[in-house]
Design a protein around this motif. Structure first.
Motif, short mmCIF file in Angstrom:
data_model
loop_
_atom_site.label_atom_id
_atom_site.label_comp_id
_atom_site.label_asym_id
_atom_site.label_seq_id
_atom_site.Cartn_x
_atom_site.Cartn_y
_atom_site.Cartn_z
N VAL A 1 9.17 -0.12 13.32
CA VAL A 1 10.62 -0.53 14.26
C VAL A 1 9.94 -0.19 15.61
CG1 VAL A 1 12.47 0.84 15.33
CG2 VAL A 1 12.41 0.66 12.82
N VAL A 2 10.26 -1.47 16.42
CA VAL A 2 9.92 -1.28 17.92
C VAL A 2 11.32 -1.22 18.73
CG1 VAL A 2 9.04 -2.82 19.59
CG2 VAL A 2 8.24 -3.36 17.36
N ILE A 3 11.17 0.07 19.55
CA ILE A 3 12.16 0.26 20.28
C ILE A 3 11.89 -0.47 21.70
CG2 ILE A 3 13.61 2.00 21.45
CD1 ILE A 3 13.41 3.59 19.30
N ASP A 4 12.43 -1.52 21.94
CA ASP A 4 12.02 -2.48 22.95
C ASP A 4 12.87 -2.00 24.13
OD1 ASP A 4 11.01 -4.32 24.69
OD2 ASP A 4 11.33 -5.97 23.57
N GLY A 5 12.24 -1.01 25.23
CA GLY A 5 12.75 -0.60 26.37
C GLY A 5 11.86 -0.31 27.39
N ARG A 6 12.21 0.39 28.53
CA ARG A 6 11.46 0.76 29.50
C ARG A 6 11.59 2.41 29.94
NH1 ARG A 6 10.65 -4.22 33.72
NH2 ARG A 6 10.11 -5.85 32.34
N TYR A 7 10.62 3.12 30.49
CA TYR A 7 10.86 4.32 30.89
C TYR A 7 11.09 5.52 30.11
CZ TYR A 7 10.39 1.38 35.29
OH TYR A 7 9.87 0.37 35.83
N PHE A 8 12.28 5.55 29.34
CA PHE A 8 12.63 6.64 28.67
C PHE A 8 12.49 7.85 29.14
CE2 PHE A 8 11.01 3.17 25.93
CZ PHE A 8 11.91 2.85 25.07
N GLN A 9 13.20 7.97 30.41
CA GLN A 9 12.79 9.30 31.16
C GLN A 9 14.04 10.14 30.94
OE1 GLN A 9 12.18 7.74 35.21
NE2 GLN A 9 10.29 6.87 34.55
N SER A 10 14.09 10.93 29.92
CA SER A 10 14.89 11.89 29.49
C SER A 10 14.42 13.04 28.88
CB SER A 10 16.26 11.33 28.81
OG SER A 10 17.23 12.56 28.33
N PHE A 11 14.42 14.41 29.03
CA PHE A 11 13.71 15.32 28.28
C PHE A 11 14.41 15.70 26.87
CE2 PHE A 11 17.58 17.34 30.35
CZ PHE A 11 18.00 18.29 29.18
#
Length: 353
Positions: free
Chosen positions: A152-162
């Motif tokens: 599974v590829v989660i195509d996104g950027r940053y993912f800045q959440s603890f």
């Protein structure tokens, strides 16, 4: 009649062939891996396949050469989300440029290499999920719990959440283990006289944050007054980490009532991990004066006491990141939000709503 090539013609042909080969090599090595051909259709099934399943991100921040703080968010969010989905986190071995960029991170944090290996993905047995483009919000795709594709590829950027990695906070601290020589360097950053005192750490971000039109750099009035605010709560030396030390000397140290307590720390660009190691071992409190600085965020997250982390309210400043941010997803609930009264410069504690 035979066609005879002159030496000059042969040279031209050789150069042309070499150029074509170089273009092909650069295209394969430098351009990011193209995930667009991986289907987005989910394959949920009540009958679970008895095989190891994998999760990966394109790792935009690493490929683009973004700052260390951004890269750490993406790496640990990958690990956290993989654990939530009962998958194994991997890097795409087919993305040559990604693996080239990962070299520095793997050297500095060996446990990254131990926990996230690179392997070839199988596009025919893969599924791509498009994540929210916002940098700083928690967007966990629960639909992927039943996804049966091997990759599974989660195509996104940053993912800045603890919240992506809050389930293994203690393990993350274990990732930051300096070598013996690095620890000697970190210990040399503090004097013997300061060892037994309460240690206040302050992160100041200027540089591109002042000129890029997107971020809000550290403001001198807020920074000076906020330093006094945290010092009144816990008196002790003030260790300032900044990418503009001359500015700190002129605008903060020289104009502060606490100039004798201020220590401007050496922060060479090639050794940013030293600051993180220092925070984890020594910082009893942390003040983040540029609210969208992810490096400042990690200084706070790795520090000794999470209830003594302070940050400026991003809603008070002209920082466009706030339009992509859900505050409760970015700033942990134990942290303290500070405001500045514009009429008299008073610092006050705000409620986390």
């Amino acid at each position: 009649m035979h066609c005879m090539w002159s030496p000059k013609s042969k040279l031209v042909i050789l150069i042309a062939v070499s150029l074509i080969i170089s273009i092909i090599f650069i295209t394969w090595c430098i351009l990011p891996y193209d995930y667009s051909n991986i289907p987005r259709t989910t394959h949920c099934d009540n009958i679970l396949k008895n095989e190891t399943k994998y999760l990966l991100f394109p790792m935009f921040t690493i490929i683009s050469g973004s700052g260390l703080g951004n890269q750490l968010f993406e790496i640990f969010s990958l690990l956290g989300m993989a654990e939530k989905l009962n998958r194994t986190a991997i890097f795409n071995k087919r993305d040559w440029f990604l693996n080239f960029r990962l070299k520095n991170v793997r050297e500095k944090i060996p446990k990254i290499a131990e926990n996230v290996r690179s392997m070839d993905i199988e596009p025919s047995n893969s599924m791509r999920y498009i994540n929210s483009p916002a940098c700083c919000e928690y967007n966990f795709p629960h639909v992927l719990h039943c996804e049966q594709s091997k990759f599974v590829v989660i195509d996104g950027r940053y993912f800045q959440s603890f919240k992506y990695f809050e389930n293994f906070e203690s393990e993350i601290r274990g990732f930051f283990v300096p070598s013996g020589l690095e620890m000697v360097e970190v210990d040399s950053m503090i004097s013997f006289d300061d060892l037994s005192k309460f240690k206040n750490c302050v992160h100041i971000r200027r540089g591109d944050f002042v000129t890029d039109g997107q971020h809000a750099g550290s403001d001198p009035e807020f920074t000076r007054n906020a330093i006094e605010y945290i010092y009144e709560k816990n008196p002790g030396p003030i260790f300032i980490f900044s990418n503009e030390q001359n500015w700190v000397k002129q605008e903060i140290s020289k104009k502060s009532k606490l100039k004798n307590e201020i220590r401007i720390m050496p922060t060479p660009k090639e050794k940013p991990f030293k600051d993180l190691y220092f925070s984890q071992k020594y910082c009893n409190s942390v003040l983040i004066t540029a609210p969208s600085s992810t490096f400042g965020w990690w200084l706070g997250y790795l520090s000794k006491n999470q209830t003594n982390v302070y940050f400026r309210d991003i809603r008070e400043v002209e920082d466009s990141v706030k339009y992509q941010m859900i505050d409760d997803d970015f700033f942990p609930a134990k942290w303290n939000k500070l405001g500045l009264m514009s009429n008299n410069g008073t610092i006050f504690l705000k409620k986390n709503v």
